[in-house]
Design an enzyme around this catalytic site. Structure first.
Site, PDB file in Angstrom:
ATOM      1  N   GLY A  32       0.842  -1.198   0.000  1.00 13.74           N
ATOM      2  CA  GLY A  32       0.000   0.000   0.000  1.00 13.74           C
ATOM      3  C   GLY A  32       0.871   1.240   0.000  1.00 13.74           C
ATOM      4  O   GLY A  32       2.058   1.121  -0.005  1.00 13.74           O
ATOM      5  N   SER A  33       0.382   2.477   0.024  1.00 14.68           N
ATOM      6  CA  SER A  33      -0.995   2.797  -0.142  1.00 14.68           C
ATOM      7  C   SER A  33      -1.173   4.251  -0.582  1.00 14.68           C
ATOM      8  O   SER A  33      -1.816   4.496  -1.560  1.00 14.68           O
ATOM      9  CB  SER A  33      -1.741   2.480   1.151  1.00 14.68           C
TER      10      SER A  33
END
Length: 220
Positions: free
Chosen positions: A186-187
């Site tokens: 992520g992210s």
């Protein structure tokens, strides 16, 4: 120093973010018992094939290619698409500041880079939620703030990403475009620009694709 050890490991093992091989080896290790149990259940047989693919996926997710910054301009902190361009109150209510955020999809490089050169003043963890990083609620997610004298880079965890890895510590001097950390799986990465920048200086718009350390996102 940790940054020097990380660089040494990259030269020996290939250009991947720290921790990539741990995730890959974990997936491969799980394939061994799955293969032993493959005669007992079709699901185990499928996993024995899936595990090596997950190992390759973990390495691809943590790939760390070199980048060549242009001669001038504020650099994107992450690969991905611009998800935030807004004005907000600066720290301690000091004037309006411009924030630019980049959402990293699963196919993007997740190593983050310094938009400016400068001395790291603080590296601060902020606990929070784990909402999808492309949503407005992600402003309340877990964060890691890398603070410089006149700007700030914030790494934000998402719904699936739970591991933010800084490469720097207070007192480090970073070159423009240098690696400063990564988020496993992520992210989002934000830049809070210096007070001297205003919205007219922003050179990108929401939805635009950018590359960490190469795309200019603001210029004066």
């Amino acid at each position: 120093m940790d940054r020097q050890r990380n660089a040494g490991r990259q030269r020996l093992l290939g250009r991947f973010a720290p921790g990539a091989w741990r995730y890959a080896l974990l997936a491969l290790a799980l394939a061994i018992p799955a293969s032993i149990l493959s005669r007992l259940a079709d699901r185990s047989r499928r996993w024995s094939v899936t595990a090596p693919l997950l190992a390759v996926g973990a390495l691809l997710f943590h790939r760390d290619p070199d980048r060549t910054p242009p001669d001038s301009g504020v650099l994107a902190p992450a690969d991905g698409r611009v998800s935030v361009v807004r004005e907000e109150d600066g720290p301690d209510g000091a004037g309006e500041r411009v924030r630019i955020g980049v959402f990293m999809n699963v196919t993007d490089v997740h190593v983050n880079r310094a938009p400016f050169g400068g001395r790291v003043e603080a590296v601060e963890h902020e606990p929070g939620k784990h909402r999808p990083a492309f949503s407005k609620e992600s402003d309340n997610n877990e964060k890691l703030h890398v603070r410089f004298p006149d700007h700030e880079v914030t790494l934000i965890a998402g719904a699936f990403a739970r591991r933010i890895h800084p490469y720097v510590e207070p007192g480090d001097e970073l070159d423009r475009g240098e690696r400063l950390g990564h988020i496993s799986f992520g992210s989002r990465a934000d830049v809070l620009l210096p007070e001297s920048f205003d919205p007219a200086d922003v050179t990108v718009e929401p939805g635009q694709k950018v590359r960490a350390g190469e795309t200019v996102i603001a210029e004066r």
